[in-house]
Design an enzyme around this catalytic site. Structure first.
Site, short mmCIF file in Angstrom:
data_model
loop_
_atom_site.label_atom_id
_atom_site.label_comp_id
_atom_site.label_asym_id
_atom_site.label_seq_id
_atom_site.Cartn_x
_atom_site.Cartn_y
_atom_site.Cartn_z
N ASP A 49 0.85 -1.20 0.00
CA ASP A 49 0.00 0.00 0.00
C ASP A 49 0.88 1.25 0.00
O ASP A 49 0.37 2.37 -0.07
CB ASP A 49 -1.03 -0.01 1.13
CG ASP A 49 -0.41 -0.08 2.52
OD1 ASP A 49 0.83 -0.19 2.62
OD2 ASP A 49 -1.17 -0.04 3.51
N SER A 50 2.20 1.06 0.00
CA SER A 50 3.14 2.17 -0.25
C SER A 50 2.84 2.80 -1.60
O SER A 50 3.29 3.90 -1.89
CB SER A 50 4.59 1.68 -0.21
OG SER A 50 4.77 0.56 -1.05
N ASP A 88 -1.01 -6.06 -0.05
CA ASP A 88 -1.39 -5.46 1.23
C ASP A 88 -2.90 -5.28 1.33
O ASP A 88 -3.55 -4.81 0.39
CB ASP A 88 -0.77 -4.06 1.35
CG ASP A 88 0.57 -4.09 2.06
OD1 ASP A 88 0.86 -5.06 2.79
OD2 ASP A 88 1.34 -3.13 1.88
N GLU A 120 -1.06 -5.51 8.83
CA GLU A 120 -0.21 -4.90 9.85
C GLU A 120 -0.78 -5.17 11.24
O GLU A 120 -1.99 -5.03 11.45
CB GLU A 120 -0.12 -3.39 9.62
CG GLU A 120 0.54 -3.03 8.30
CD GLU A 120 0.66 -1.52 8.08
OE1 GLU A 120 0.32 -0.74 9.00
OE2 GLU A 120 1.09 -1.14 6.99
N GLU A 185 9.55 -4.17 10.18
CA GLU A 185 9.93 -2.86 9.64
C GLU A 185 10.50 -1.96 10.73
O GLU A 185 9.86 -1.75 11.78
CB GLU A 185 8.71 -2.17 8.99
CG GLU A 185 9.08 -0.81 8.42
CD GLU A 185 8.07 -0.25 7.42
OE1 GLU A 185 7.07 -0.94 7.11
OE2 GLU A 185 8.30 0.88 6.95
#
Ligand code: KIV
Length: 262
Positions: A49-50, A88, A120, A185
């Site tokens: 989703d970056s 994502d 996440e 991360e």
């Protein structure tokens, strides 16, 4: 000997970990990029989703919708033949309930062509991970700096070493829930070492030091395509942005000065 055309499955990644073979993962958002990265031999392509930041120009990943993720995942799946495609689940498409998560993840597999999804969080989403895995959807976890929680975390900051025990507990829960891998991360390298040593499933690090079982980078950062600030841990492998600028200027000059078309 591995067959280069044989698609990589989620189960292969744990086998790579057992053999001590590091996993190489990069993000991809379209078919052309996916084709090149697949050809280069990447193990995993992450439709991150970056894309909200590097492709769509938003300041965070929060505005990214499920429709956008399905659209880009389809493009990546169309371009790649061998790499494992992980997509994502964007903000608020899996946090409300395990059922909603199941429908969201289902779209990424059915319409997008992903082989797995990434979520996440730790304890708060363990039951959701279990529900997805139970339904046959492979899940990659994501711990440490979780960009969808940027406003709560107060920025894109490295997680302190003092969080090792909590992150280890979260990682164990994700493994128990059935996740096949977990992204770490911006965690402290010693945290990454401890989690990687403890888990049977592979860890994929981003800004988390050398002790993970694999590494991931945002391809636009690594290849010099993103003009914004790039995190300091990123290694620059190319300056494609500069090359595109030069190429575009050469084209403009050719058109304006009558050299193209000849
Ligand atoms: O969205 C993304 O690109 C990611 C990576 C930073 C791991 O989640």
């Amino acid at each position: 000997m591995t067959n280069p055309a044989k698609p990589i499955r989620t189960t292969a990644l744990s086998e790579y970990k057992r053999r001590g073979r590091k996993i190489a993962m990069l993000t991809a958002y379209d078919a052309a990029m996916a084709r090149l990265l697949d050809q280069a031999g990447l193990d995993v392509l992450l439709v991150g989703d970056s894309l909200g930041m590097v492709v769509m120009g938003y300041p965070t990943t929060i505005p990214v919708t499920l429709d956008a993720m399905v659209h880009h995942t389809r493009a990546v799946a169309n371009g790649a033949a061998r790499a494992l495609i992980v997509a994502d689940l964007p903000f608020l498409t899996y946090q409300v309930s395990p059922e909603e998560a199941l429908r969201s993840a289902g779209r990424l597999l059915q319409e997008g062509g992903a082989a797995a999804v990434k979520l996440e969080g730790g304890r708060a989403i363990a039951a959701t991970v279990h529900r997805l895995v139970e339904a046959g959807i492979p899940v990659m976890g994501h711990l440490g700096l979780t960009p969808q929680a940027v406003h709560q975390l107060g920025g894109y900051r490295r997680r302190p070493e003092s969080e090792t025990a909590a992150l280890l507990a979260d990682a164990r829960l994700l493994q128990e829930a059935g996740a096949f891998a977990v992204v770490l991360e911006l965690v402290h390298p010693e945290t990454a070492r401890a989690i990687s040593a403890e888990l049977a499933i592979p860890t994929i690090g981003i800004g988390a030091g050398p002790h993970c079982d694999g590494q991931v980078l945002v391809s636009y950062d690594a290849f010099g395509l993103f003009p914004g600030p790039v995190p300091s841990f990123v290694k620059s492998y190319a300056r494609l942005g500069e090359e595109m600028l030069t190429a575009a200027q050469a084209y403009i000059a050719d058109v304006q000065e009558g050299r193209f078309p000849e």
